[in-house]
Design a protein around this motif. Structure first.
Motif, PDB file in Angstrom:
ATOM      1  N   SER A 194       0.891  -1.597   0.003  1.00  0.00           N
ATOM      2  CA  SER A 194      -0.038  -0.146   0.029  1.00  0.00           C
ATOM      3  C   SER A 194       0.663   1.140  -0.054  1.00  0.00           C
ATOM      4  CB  SER A 194      -0.897  -0.055   0.710  1.00  0.00           C
ATOM      5  OG  SER A 194      -0.174   0.618   2.588  1.00  0.00           O
ATOM      6  N   VAL A 195       2.087   1.271   0.384  1.00  0.00           N
ATOM      7  CA  VAL A 195       3.011   2.293   0.007  1.00  0.00           C
ATOM      8  C   VAL A 195       4.720   1.561  -0.434  1.00  0.00           C
ATOM      9  CG1 VAL A 195       4.536   3.748   1.987  1.00  0.00           C
ATOM     10  CG2 VAL A 195       2.016   3.107   2.875  1.00  0.00           C
ATOM     11  N   VAL A 196       4.926   2.939  -1.354  1.00  0.00           N
ATOM     12  CA  VAL A 196       5.881   1.969  -1.958  1.00  0.00           C
ATOM     13  C   VAL A 196       6.855   2.984  -2.210  1.00  0.00           C
ATOM     14  CG1 VAL A 196       6.572   1.625  -4.517  1.00  0.00           C
ATOM     15  CG2 VAL A 196       4.385   0.713  -3.567  1.00  0.00           C
ATOM     16  N   HIS A 197       7.837   2.515  -1.589  1.00  0.00           N
ATOM     17  CA  HIS A 197       8.859   3.744  -1.025  1.00  0.00           C
ATOM     18  C   HIS A 197      10.186   3.672  -2.096  1.00  0.00           C
ATOM     19  CE1 HIS A 197       8.163   3.774   2.974  1.00  0.00           C
ATOM     20  NE2 HIS A 197       7.768   2.236   3.527  1.00  0.00           N
ATOM     21  N   ILE A 198       9.966   5.140  -2.593  1.00  0.00           N
ATOM     22  CA  ILE A 198      11.372   5.455  -4.343  1.00  0.00           C
ATOM     23  C   ILE A 198      12.412   6.169  -3.502  1.00  0.00           C
ATOM     24  CG2 ILE A 198      11.271   6.793  -5.711  1.00  0.00           C
ATOM     25  CD1 ILE A 198       8.051   6.644  -6.562  1.00  0.00           C
ATOM     26  N   GLY A 199      14.108   5.558  -3.373  1.00  0.00           N
ATOM     27  CA  GLY A 199      15.022   6.170  -3.154  1.00  0.00           C
ATOM     28  C   GLY A 199      15.862   5.297  -3.516  1.00  0.00           C
ATOM     29  N   LYS A 200      16.417   4.465  -2.505  1.00  0.00           N
ATOM     30  CA  LYS A 200      18.597   4.715  -2.877  1.00  0.00           C
ATOM     31  C   LYS A 200      18.727   3.727  -1.617  1.00  0.00           C
ATOM     32  CE  LYS A 200      20.798   7.701  -4.005  1.00  0.00           C
ATOM     33  NZ  LYS A 200      21.683   9.109  -3.601  1.00  0.00           N
ATOM     34  N   PRO A 201      19.465   2.096  -1.607  1.00  0.00           N
ATOM     35  CA  PRO A 201      19.192   1.476  -0.521  1.00  0.00           C
ATOM     36  C   PRO A 201      19.774   1.838   0.259  1.00  0.00           C
ATOM     37  CG  PRO A 201      20.415   0.501  -2.645  1.00  0.00           C
ATOM     38  CD  PRO A 201      19.850   1.459  -2.403  1.00  0.00           C
ATOM     39  N   ALA A 225      10.567   9.711  -2.170  1.00  0.00           N
ATOM     40  CA  ALA A 225       9.244   9.836  -1.963  1.00  0.00           C
ATOM     41  C   ALA A 225       9.052   8.745  -2.018  1.00  0.00           C
ATOM     42  CB  ALA A 225       9.440  10.560  -3.207  1.00  0.00           C
ATOM     43  N   ASN A 226       7.168   8.911  -1.742  1.00  0.00           N
ATOM     44  CA  ASN A 226       6.828   7.738  -1.646  1.00  0.00           C
ATOM     45  C   ASN A 226       5.330   7.218  -2.395  1.00  0.00           C
ATOM     46  OD1 ASN A 226       8.026   6.628   0.288  1.00  0.00           O
ATOM     47  ND2 ASN A 226       6.903   7.351   2.433  1.00  0.00           N
ATOM     48  N   VAL A 227       4.510   6.192  -2.846  1.00  0.00           N
ATOM     49  CA  VAL A 227       3.408   6.149  -3.600  1.00  0.00           C
ATOM     50  C   VAL A 227       2.875   5.297  -2.854  1.00  0.00           C
ATOM     51  CG1 VAL A 227       2.138   5.358  -6.091  1.00  0.00           C
ATOM     52  CG2 VAL A 227       4.740   6.420  -6.006  1.00  0.00           C
ATOM     53  N   ARG A 228       1.528   6.712  -2.169  1.00  0.00           N
ATOM     54  CA  ARG A 228      -0.178   5.869  -1.409  1.00  0.00           C
ATOM     55  C   ARG A 228      -0.370   5.124  -2.373  1.00  0.00           C
ATOM     56  NH1 ARG A 228       0.588   5.896   3.905  1.00  0.00           N
ATOM     57  NH2 ARG A 228       2.679   7.261   4.227  1.00  0.00           N
TER      58      ARG A 228
END
Length: 281
Positions: A194-201, A225-228
């Motif tokens: 339900s929450v997709v995290h965008i970034g780096k390790p 950023a996050n995509v909910r």
């Protein structure tokens, strides 16, 4: 939640503009009695009813109750029906006894003759029946095993029960993805999150969409950023990145979120160097 006065969309507390139509939202403050969020120009708290302007005078409303009328309602009784005495429908014929002399036996009483009432001026007519010809017999059709099997196979299929846990929302039936513009690489959004995290390790929040393999990824924060996913909608929000997040070349303030639509251009950092297109297929 702050309701947009233009489109009635519910926005999170602290938002400065509507995430659906980008209309500036009214400024809110906290109620001094219960702490609920109220608009700065409100006179009363919508949560506890506390008067936010103690010096203002609130006129009292007088309620007037109309007095009941002393005159009772007039009751009109329906007129009595005029019942006319009807004549009897059947009349008894008199019994005539012949005079046979003094030695005649006493007559026996005869039963009265009852005439059936067939209505005014109706005579008894013999009933006539007309002969109705029988319909011709229908041709018999032989029933074979093949015809029965064909009739059984042509019946519409019965839909089976839907398995438990199958998603019914539009986003779960369709797949959403981010297309990297610089390399034309699609990256599918996981259906189970339900929450997709965008970034780096990193050690705190591992990214679901890892952009460390793309060029110019140094401008992207580890937790960017996050995509909910909420029902049939996806929302993009910045979680405190260093170089910011842009949607269609417009900066997305921290604490606000944007409802993604197919074709939206998402830039991670300044300069439009790490860019994605939101797609639904």
């Amino acid at each position: 939640m702050i309701v947009c006065p233009n489109c009635n969309h519910q926005n999170p507390d602290g938002a400065s503009q509507c995430e659906a139509c980008y209309t500036p939202l009214p400024v809110t403050a906290s109620c001094s009695n219960c702490g609920a969020a109220v608009q700065t120009d409100a006179a009363f708290c919508g949560q506890c009813g506390f008067n936010l302007r103690p010096g203002s005078y609130v006129p009292e409303l007088e309620l007037t109750v109309p007095s009941a009328s002393s005159v009772g309602p007039t009751v009109v009784s329906p007129p009595a029906p005029n019942l006319a005495q009807t004549e009897p429908l059947m009349a008894k014929e008199p019994v005539v006894t012949p005079n046979n002399g003094p030695n005649a036996e006493p007559p026996t009483a005869m039963e009265p003759v009852v005439t059936p009432n067939n209505g005014p001026n109706l005579e008894k007519t013999p009933a006539t029946t007309s002969a109705i010809p029988d319909p011709p017999p229908l041709p018999s059709v032989p029933v074979t095993t093949e015809s029965v099997a064909t009739a059984v196979n042509t019946s519409p299929p019965v839909p089976g029960p839907q398995p438990a846990g199958v998603a019914k929302t539009q986003l779960q039936q369709q797949s959403a993805r981010l297309l990297h513009v610089q390399t034309n690489t699609p990256m599918e959004l996981p259906h189970s999150l339900s929450v997709v995290h965008i970034g780096k390790p990193n050690d705190l929040v591992p990214p679901d969409i890892d952009v460390s393999g793309f060029a110019n990824s140094e401008i992207v924060s580890r937790i960017h950023a996050n995509v909910r996913v909420e029902g049939d909608a996806c929302y993009l929000e910045d979680v405190g990145s260093s170089n910011g997040t842009y949607v269609n070349n417009t900066p997305l303030p921290k604490g606000n979120r944007h409802r993604l639509r197919p074709g939206d251009r998402i830039s991670l950092g300044k300069g439009d160097l790490v860019t994605f297109l939101f797609q639904i297929s």
